[in-house]
Design an enzyme around this catalytic site. Sequence first.
Site, PDB file in Angstrom:
ATOM      1  N   ASP A  36       0.849  -1.188   0.000  1.00 19.93           N
ATOM      2  CA  ASP A  36       0.000   0.000   0.000  1.00 19.93           C
ATOM      3  C   ASP A  36       0.890   1.245   0.000  1.00 19.93           C
ATOM      4  O   ASP A  36       1.839   1.334   0.791  1.00 19.93           O
ATOM      5  CB  ASP A  36      -0.826  -0.067   1.304  1.00 19.93           C
ATOM      6  CG  ASP A  36      -1.950   0.940   1.333  1.00 19.93           C
ATOM      7  OD1 ASP A  36      -1.878   1.949   0.606  1.00 19.93           O
ATOM      8  OD2 ASP A  36      -2.898   0.710   2.111  1.00 19.93           O
ATOM      9  N   TYR A  72     -12.281  12.625  -6.647  1.00 18.66           N
ATOM     10  CA  TYR A  72     -11.115  12.298  -7.470  1.00 18.66           C
ATOM     11  C   TYR A  72     -10.569  13.558  -8.165  1.00 18.66           C
ATOM     12  O   TYR A  72      -9.361  13.802  -8.176  1.00 18.66           O
ATOM     13  CB  TYR A  72     -11.550  11.243  -8.495  1.00 18.66           C
ATOM     14  CG  TYR A  72     -10.553  10.894  -9.564  1.00 18.66           C
ATOM     15  CD1 TYR A  72      -9.473  10.067  -9.301  1.00 18.66           C
ATOM     16  CD2 TYR A  72     -10.725  11.359 -10.866  1.00 18.66           C
ATOM     17  CE1 TYR A  72      -8.583   9.712 -10.305  1.00 18.66           C
ATOM     18  CE2 TYR A  72      -9.845  11.008 -11.873  1.00 18.66           C
ATOM     19  CZ  TYR A  72      -8.769  10.191 -11.594  1.00 18.66           C
ATOM     20  OH  TYR A  72      -7.905   9.851 -12.591  1.00 18.66           O
TER      21      TYR A  72
HETATM   22  N1  SER Z   1     -10.849   8.013 -16.599  1.00 16.52           N
HETATM   23  C1  SER Z   1     -10.924   8.622 -15.313  1.00 16.52           C
HETATM   24  C2  SER Z   1     -12.176   8.304 -14.621  1.00 16.52           C
HETATM   25  O1  SER Z   1     -13.127   8.046 -15.317  1.00 16.52           O
HETATM   26  C3  SER Z   1     -10.813  10.105 -15.422  1.00 16.52           C
HETATM   27  O2  SER Z   1      -9.494  10.422 -15.283  1.00 16.52           O
HETATM   28  O3  SER Z   1     -12.229   8.375 -13.441  1.00 16.52           O
END
Ligand code: SER
Length: 341
Positions: free
Chosen positions: A55, A155
Amino acid sequence: MRKKASLVTGANGEVGHGLIRQLHEAGDKLPVIALDINQVDDEIANLVDDVVIGDILDTALLDKLMSEYEIDTIYHLAALLSTRAEFTPEAAHRVNVQGTINLLHVAIEQARWRGQPVKFLFPSSIAVFGMPDLDAKMDAPPVGEDDYITPITMYGCNKVYCEHLGRYYNSHYRQLAQSQDPHGIDFRCVRYPGLISAVTLPSGGTSDYGPEMIHAAAKNEPYQAFVRPDTIIPFMAMPDAIKALMLLKEAPETSLTRRVYNITSFSLSAEQIAERVKAAFPQAQIGYEPSPGRQKIVDSWPARLDDSAARADWGWSSDFDADAAFNDYLFPAIRQRYQAQ
Ligand code: SER
């Protein structure tokens, strides 16, 4: 003496697969250490010098790596993608942000030990953008690096912040210290559009409807896309994604006017992808069952990106436009892959 090496985190992910193959094919001089939280597929494990399962939040593991290797280049690919991150946002933050700080720390420590910078290659994403609404998205000219940085996903927030951390570690780390160490991190980052690989499927992303549609058709499985047919974002074939990383890595530092670059290949709607897939696999059954949450995320990403800075600074150009990506790369390779199974 410690052995000089490159470290690839997230080695078993889809960019990891592409990168490790490329490093191997290019005869890269440095041994490669592949780090992943999951077992690494044999075909990748066979191409590297050491496989470490662990990890990136485990600092004892990273310390051990530093005691064994002089790490010259870090490709920090490990992350939880945008859909998965929404289910466990705080856990995603730990992996995506604290994990990145841990690797930046490895890089800065290594740079000081060896008296030379450590190159740190980092993939960011179209998820850093947040278009205010669908009309603005469709009307906007190709979006530049500094426009619309209002991500709506954990994200995307994590990626923007890590871009800033990279710039900070590159240029401002411990700026109040009495003596400034000239040896630090050479941080370089590309913002990928949705990636499509013939070899692997992404897991937990929100651009996954593109690759999933193609792979399902080749496997003769029906597929329901989780977005509307008119949904449009930029995409890129995996060989171009790897090419970009390599070009940016090799670019002379003096040619870089920034640390974070947009890159793009072609923008297609889900329906345009489906049409291409149906032309290649006439039996394909593709439908649409938009998921409101995931649709909202994709709608917040730009339809088109401006990658002129990457073109000007380090000679970026895509080898695979939509025709080449589908006809010369994806369809033949995917067909072969599933026929062989
Ligand atoms: N392909 C990625 C996602 O869908 C975006 O960077 O999270």
